[in-house]
Design an enzyme around this catalytic site. Structure first.
Site, PDB file in Angstrom:
ATOM      1  N   ARG A 149     -22.258 -12.342   9.373  1.00  0.00           N
ATOM      2  CA  ARG A 149     -21.231 -13.567   9.233  1.00  0.00           C
ATOM      3  C   ARG A 149     -21.605 -14.402   8.311  1.00  0.00           C
ATOM      4  NH1 ARG A 149     -20.559 -12.094  15.308  1.00  0.00           N
ATOM      5  NH2 ARG A 149     -22.856 -12.454  15.295  1.00  0.00           N
ATOM      6  N   ILE A 150     -22.963 -14.872   8.612  1.00  0.00           N
ATOM      7  CA  ILE A 150     -23.342 -16.179   7.714  1.00  0.00           C
ATOM      8  C   ILE A 150     -23.845 -15.623   6.510  1.00  0.00           C
ATOM      9  CG2 ILE A 150     -25.000 -18.140   7.526  1.00  0.00           C
ATOM     10  CD1 ILE A 150     -24.870 -18.162  10.958  1.00  0.00           C
ATOM     11  N   ASP A 169     -29.297  -4.783   3.826  1.00  0.00           N
ATOM     12  CA  ASP A 169     -28.942  -4.972   5.337  1.00  0.00           C
ATOM     13  C   ASP A 169     -28.594  -3.387   5.448  1.00  0.00           C
ATOM     14  OD1 ASP A 169     -27.618  -5.011   7.735  1.00  0.00           O
ATOM     15  OD2 ASP A 169     -26.741  -7.098   7.494  1.00  0.00           O
ATOM     16  N   ARG A 231     -33.763 -17.721  11.822  1.00  0.00           N
ATOM     17  CA  ARG A 231     -34.824 -18.254  12.779  1.00  0.00           C
ATOM     18  C   ARG A 231     -36.211 -18.162  12.143  1.00  0.00           C
ATOM     19  NH1 ARG A 231     -31.439 -19.715  15.090  1.00  0.00           N
ATOM     20  NH2 ARG A 231     -30.725 -19.083  17.418  1.00  0.00           N
ATOM     21  N   ASP A 255     -34.897 -24.563   7.951  1.00  0.00           N
ATOM     22  CA  ASP A 255     -34.215 -25.324   9.049  1.00  0.00           C
ATOM     23  C   ASP A 255     -34.715 -24.798  10.282  1.00  0.00           C
ATOM     24  OD1 ASP A 255     -32.111 -26.897   9.960  1.00  0.00           O
ATOM     25  OD2 ASP A 255     -31.152 -24.965  10.829  1.00  0.00           O
ATOM     26  N   GLU A 260     -40.716 -24.384  18.057  1.00  0.00           N
ATOM     27  CA  GLU A 260     -39.605 -25.718  18.002  1.00  0.00           C
ATOM     28  C   GLU A 260     -39.622 -26.522  19.303  1.00  0.00           C
ATOM     29  OE1 GLU A 260     -35.917 -24.739  16.528  1.00  0.00           O
ATOM     30  OE2 GLU A 260     -36.673 -23.548  14.857  1.00  0.00           O
ATOM     31  N   HIS A 278     -33.699 -27.917  12.584  1.00  0.00           N
ATOM     32  CA  HIS A 278     -32.757 -26.803  13.250  1.00  0.00           C
ATOM     33  C   HIS A 278     -31.151 -27.663  13.448  1.00  0.00           C
ATOM     34  CE1 HIS A 278     -32.732 -22.995  15.860  1.00  0.00           C
ATOM     35  NE2 HIS A 278     -31.419 -23.237  15.211  1.00  0.00           N
ATOM     36  N   GLY A 280     -28.526 -26.475  11.278  1.00  0.00           N
ATOM     37  CA  GLY A 280     -27.592 -25.489  10.872  1.00  0.00           C
ATOM     38  C   GLY A 280     -26.413 -25.824  11.368  1.00  0.00           C
ATOM     39  N   ALA A 281     -26.406 -25.967  12.763  1.00  0.00           N
ATOM     40  CA  ALA A 281     -25.087 -25.844  13.660  1.00  0.00           C
ATOM     41  C   ALA A 281     -24.610 -27.296  13.638  1.00  0.00           C
ATOM     42  CB  ALA A 281     -25.053 -25.155  14.603  1.00  0.00           C
TER      43      ALA A 281
HETATM   44  P1  NAD Z   1     -24.886 -11.511  12.407  1.00  0.00           P
HETATM   45  O1  NAD Z   1     -25.311 -10.711  13.608  1.00  0.00           O
HETATM   46  O2  NAD Z   1     -23.553 -11.806  12.085  1.00  0.00           O
HETATM   47  O3  NAD Z   1     -25.594 -10.934  11.334  1.00  0.00           O
HETATM   48  C1  NAD Z   1     -26.775 -10.514  11.275  1.00  0.00           C
HETATM   49  C2  NAD Z   1     -27.136  -9.461  10.164  1.00  0.00           C
HETATM   50  O4  NAD Z   1     -28.322  -9.127   9.985  1.00  0.00           O
HETATM   51  C3  NAD Z   1     -26.440  -8.120  10.661  1.00  0.00           C
HETATM   52  O5  NAD Z   1     -25.589  -7.462   9.680  1.00  0.00           O
HETATM   53  C4  NAD Z   1     -27.463  -7.204  10.778  1.00  0.00           C
HETATM   54  O6  NAD Z   1     -27.075  -5.730  10.534  1.00  0.00           O
HETATM   55  C5  NAD Z   1     -28.529  -7.512   9.700  1.00  0.00           C
HETATM   56  N1  NAD Z   1     -29.877  -7.339  10.139  1.00  0.00           N
HETATM   57  C6  NAD Z   1     -30.355  -7.047  11.377  1.00  0.00           C
HETATM   58  N2  NAD Z   1     -31.714  -6.485  11.232  1.00  0.00           N
HETATM   59  C7  NAD Z   1     -32.039  -6.438   9.756  1.00  0.00           C
HETATM   60  C8  NAD Z   1     -32.983  -6.083   9.061  1.00  0.00           C
HETATM   61  N3  NAD Z   1     -34.291  -5.566   9.611  1.00  0.00           N
HETATM   62  N4  NAD Z   1     -32.818  -5.930   8.053  1.00  0.00           N
HETATM   63  C9  NAD Z   1     -31.726  -6.612   7.010  1.00  0.00           C
HETATM   64  N5  NAD Z   1     -30.799  -7.020   7.734  1.00  0.00           N
HETATM   65  C10 NAD Z   1     -30.768  -6.928   9.188  1.00  0.00           C
HETATM   66  O7  NAD Z   1     -25.603 -12.939  12.577  1.00  0.00           O
HETATM   67  P2  NAD Z   1     -25.116 -14.493  12.029  1.00  0.00           P
HETATM   68  O8  NAD Z   1     -24.064 -14.902  12.994  1.00  0.00           O
HETATM   69  O9  NAD Z   1     -24.736 -13.998  10.385  1.00  0.00           O
HETATM   70  O10 NAD Z   1     -26.380 -15.152  12.214  1.00  0.00           O
HETATM   71  C11 NAD Z   1     -27.465 -15.014  11.398  1.00  0.00           C
HETATM   72  C12 NAD Z   1     -28.682 -15.834  11.747  1.00  0.00           C
HETATM   73  O11 NAD Z   1     -28.407 -17.097  11.649  1.00  0.00           O
HETATM   74  C13 NAD Z   1     -29.160 -15.430  13.106  1.00  0.00           C
HETATM   75  O12 NAD Z   1     -30.568 -15.498  13.263  1.00  0.00           O
HETATM   76  C14 NAD Z   1     -28.637 -16.560  13.803  1.00  0.00           C
HETATM   77  O13 NAD Z   1     -29.488 -16.989  15.116  1.00  0.00           O
HETATM   78  C15 NAD Z   1     -28.918 -17.826  13.098  1.00  0.00           C
HETATM   79  N6  NAD Z   1     -28.275 -19.098  13.248  1.00  0.00           N
HETATM   80  C16 NAD Z   1     -28.797 -19.952  12.786  1.00  0.00           C
HETATM   81  C17 NAD Z   1     -28.344 -21.328  13.061  1.00  0.00           C
HETATM   82  C18 NAD Z   1     -28.980 -22.715  12.719  1.00  0.00           C
HETATM   83  O14 NAD Z   1     -28.339 -23.481  13.294  1.00  0.00           O
HETATM   84  N7  NAD Z   1     -29.740 -22.629  11.687  1.00  0.00           N
HETATM   85  C19 NAD Z   1     -26.831 -21.549  13.288  1.00  0.00           C
HETATM   86  C20 NAD Z   1     -26.115 -20.196  13.391  1.00  0.00           C
HETATM   87  C21 NAD Z   1     -26.841 -19.174  13.453  1.00  0.00           C
HETATM   88  C1  MLT Z   2     -27.482 -20.862  16.652  1.00  0.00           C
HETATM   89  O1  MLT Z   2     -27.900 -19.767  16.998  1.00  0.00           O
HETATM   90  O2  MLT Z   2     -26.383 -20.944  16.921  1.00  0.00           O
HETATM   91  C2  MLT Z   2     -28.290 -21.935  15.848  1.00  0.00           C
HETATM   92  O3  MLT Z   2     -29.536 -21.849  16.266  1.00  0.00           O
HETATM   93  C3  MLT Z   2     -27.612 -23.309  16.251  1.00  0.00           C
HETATM   94  C4  MLT Z   2     -27.992 -24.094  17.783  1.00  0.00           C
HETATM   95  O4  MLT Z   2     -28.606 -23.509  18.394  1.00  0.00           O
HETATM   96  O5  MLT Z   2     -27.614 -25.134  17.863  1.00  0.00           O
END
Ligand code: NAD
Ligand code: MLT
Length: 526
Positions: A149-150, A169, A231, A255, A260, A278, A280-281
């Site tokens: 997604r991201i 991916d 992460r 981030d 943490e 942290h 991001g959200a």
């Molecule tokens: P998602 O599940 O939609 O996408 C993750 C992608 O990673 C998938 O397409 C998967 O196939 C791929 N993947 C898994 N293992 C892999 C590997 N070994 N090599 C390459 N690709 C691989 O997740 P998302 O919603 O896009 O979130 C992505 C990350 O962002 C997660 O770790 C989530 O926890 C983090 N996140 C952080 C924040 C923040 O505040 N910093 C906010 C939201 C999400």
């Molecule tokens: C998440 O995985 O959604 C992010 O780490 C953001 C949060 O936990 O606030």
């Protein structure tokens, strides 16, 4: 019901839970010992990424039914422990993705132009333009690791900066790479060798932890710039510090950190790192979205309903859930009917989906059938989450079959319960705008709307049976709402199913059983 919130969620989410009349306690930053002490009083807990939901907590949480993760990553939650106990884990994977993608881009831009460093300089009342020079994105190559997604949001947005986007991916189709305008890389090394900038967007898994480390820095372009808004640890921290020292990495924007909260990481001491705690959200929009979504999901899960974002259940979208709801209710009803009609131990469950329903996410309907099947007989908590596991642990083989065609209906669910005596069949369909109907009980055909109280009787097909049934129920002051009779052959056996307004007392059931020609009578509650 009582809900505990241990990390900050938006006020709108809090209000939503209170509006539902649920007791809510907010204890932000609660000490671990206190949490372990009080968790037994709560049916649900809502956390973000800091509170650890692990075996130690589950053992103390004797009433816990739902874990709500206000956010996306569930690496702080022991999923197997939850599933084993029938605890449903829900998260909000869609609610903060845009904010996380925008923060990623913010981190990239600010780090390659030294914006935070220059800002700190001028805020300390020094006007100095030296040492803050940066690089352009224009025409360069961005490597996206994890095109979920991201990752996909970042990939599409960065193309407007005239960047070439390559992605790695291994778990997605070639179509997805194309859809987001990216060039697929077969290996991480291929991506690392070619990228000027790398951003990681994978979940934290055994495979992804440290996936960018010393080996990758050996093949990376000198002066590569990195972002991690996913992460902590996906980019290995010690190797990163070394690569920063050696000038292999020109800048890193993070981030997230392995540990943490963290104010002591050596990465904080580099002039060319930009680190946010942290965040991001942390936008108004994402937090409101996350808060409201998690509140709705926790409330639904507490009611025992199927929830679209249940992490330890098959994934279903919200729009699919609306279509599935009547089938879930029908499936559960078919399951509940079995042990009330038949006492034999179940060896296997075969479910055949025909017609329109065969195109749906049938695995959740099968879970609903199993939930209905086990609920009347098992003391332990049975729900969508652990129904499959319970079947497995009891050695019950569950198989699903699908047929495009169905003879009399647009859709049909047929459940064959296999016992040592043979097979017992129940079937149902969903009419029009979601009205479930039972259409078969072990060879007898019906067109029956399931109701909370049903009296099911098998009898010899001969005159007077219906009359005597009506008389005895009348004397017993039981009102009959509807009645259907089905027979296998004239003069053979027949089955009557009566929808009654109240439970029929055991004495009346005994009277019915004593009627000559009535073979058995069962009170069924749905
Ligand atoms: P998602 O599940 O939609 O996408 C993750 C992608 O990673 C998938 O397409 C998967 O196939 C791929 N993947 C898994 N293992 C892999 C590997 N070994 N090599 C390459 N690709 C691989 O997740 P998302 O919603 O896009 O979130 C992505 C990350 O962002 C997660 O770790 C989530 O926890 C983090 N996140 C952080 C924040 C923040 O505040 N910093 C906010 C939201 C999400
Ligand atoms: C998440 O995985 O959604 C992010 O780490 C953001 C949060 O936990 O606030």
């Amino acid at each position: 019901m009582k809900v505990l919130v241990t990390e900050k969620i938006a006020e709108k989410g809090i209000e939503e839970i209170k509006k539902a009349g649920i007791h809510l306690d907010i204890k932000l930053g609660i000490a671990r010992e206190e949490l372990l002490e009080i968790i037994k009083h709560y049916d649900a807990i809502i956390v973000r990424s800091v509170t650890k939901i692990n075996e130690e907590l589950y053992q103390a949480a004797t009433n816990l039914k739902v874990v709500g993760r206000a956010g996306n990553g569930v690496d702080n939650i022991d999923m197997a422990g939850a599933t084993k106990r029938g605890i449903i884990v829900v998260n909000t994977p869609e609610a903060n993705t845009v904010s996380a993608a925008e923060h990623t881009i913010g981190l990239l831009l600010s780090s390659i132009r030294n914006i935070p460093q220059a800002n700190a300089e001028i805020k300390s009342k020094r006007w100095d333009r030296s040492g803050f020079g940066g690089v352009e994105l224009n025409g360069k190559t961005l490597g996206v690791v994890g095109l979920g997604r991201i990752g996909a949001l970042v990939a599409t947005r960065m193309q407007s900066f005239n960047m070439k986007v390559i992605a790695y991916d291994p778990y997605i189709t070639d179509e997805r790479f194309k859809k987001y305008g990216t060039e697929k890389k077969e290996s991480l090394a291929d991506l690392v060798k070619e990228a000027d900038f790398i951003t990681v967007h994978t979940p934290k898994t055994e495979e992804t932890m440290g996936m960018i480390g010393a080996e990758e820095f050996k093949v990376a372009k000198k002066g590569v710039r990195l972002v991690n808004c996913a992460r902590g640890g996906i980019i290995e921290e010690e190797a990163l510090a070394q690569a920063l020292k050696e000038g292999i990495v020109a800048s890193a924007a993070l981030d997230v950190l392995v540990n943490e909260p963290n104010t002591t990481s050596p990465l904080l001491d580099f002039k060319n790192t930009v680190i946010t705690p942290h965040l991001g959200a942390d936008t108004v929009e994402a937090q409101e979205n996350v808060g409201l979504t998690i509140a709705h999901e926790v409330l639904s899960a507490l009611k025992g309903e199927m929830v679209p974002n249940a992490v330890n259940l098959p994934t279903i979208q919200k729009y699919e859930l609306d279509t599935l709801k009547p089938y879930l209710s029908l499936g559960e009803t078919l399951g509940k009917l079995y042990h009330q009609l038949q006492k034999s131990a179940v060896k296997g469950v075969e479910v055949i989906y025909s017609g329109e329903v065969a195109k749906a996410e049938t695995s959740v309907i099968t879970l609903a059938i199993l939930k209905g099947l086990f609920e009347p007989v098992l003391k332990e908590r049975v729900n969508y989450v652990n129904a499959g596991l319970i079947a497995e642990n009891r050695g019950i083989a569950v198989v699903e079959g699908k047929k495009n065609e169905v003879e009399n209906y647009l859709n049909q669910i047929q459940v064959n319960i296999i016992t040592k005596e043979g097979s017992f069949t129940l079937a149902g369909t969903v009419f029009g705008k979601g009205e479930p109907r039972i259409v078969e009980v072990n060879g007898y055909q019906f067109d029956l709307i399931p109701t909370p109280y049903m009296l099911v009787a098998e009898n010899i097909d001969k005159p007077g049976m219906i009359g005597q049934m009506g008389t005895i129920l009348g004397v017993s002051k039981v009102n009959i709402a509807t009645m259907q009779v089905s027979r296998n052959q004239m003069g053979g056996k027949a089955m009557m199913i009566l929808a009654v307004d109240s439970e029929v007392a055991q004495d009346s059931i005994k009277m019915l059983c004593n009627v000559e020609g009535i073979l058995n009578v069962m009170m069924v509650k749905i």
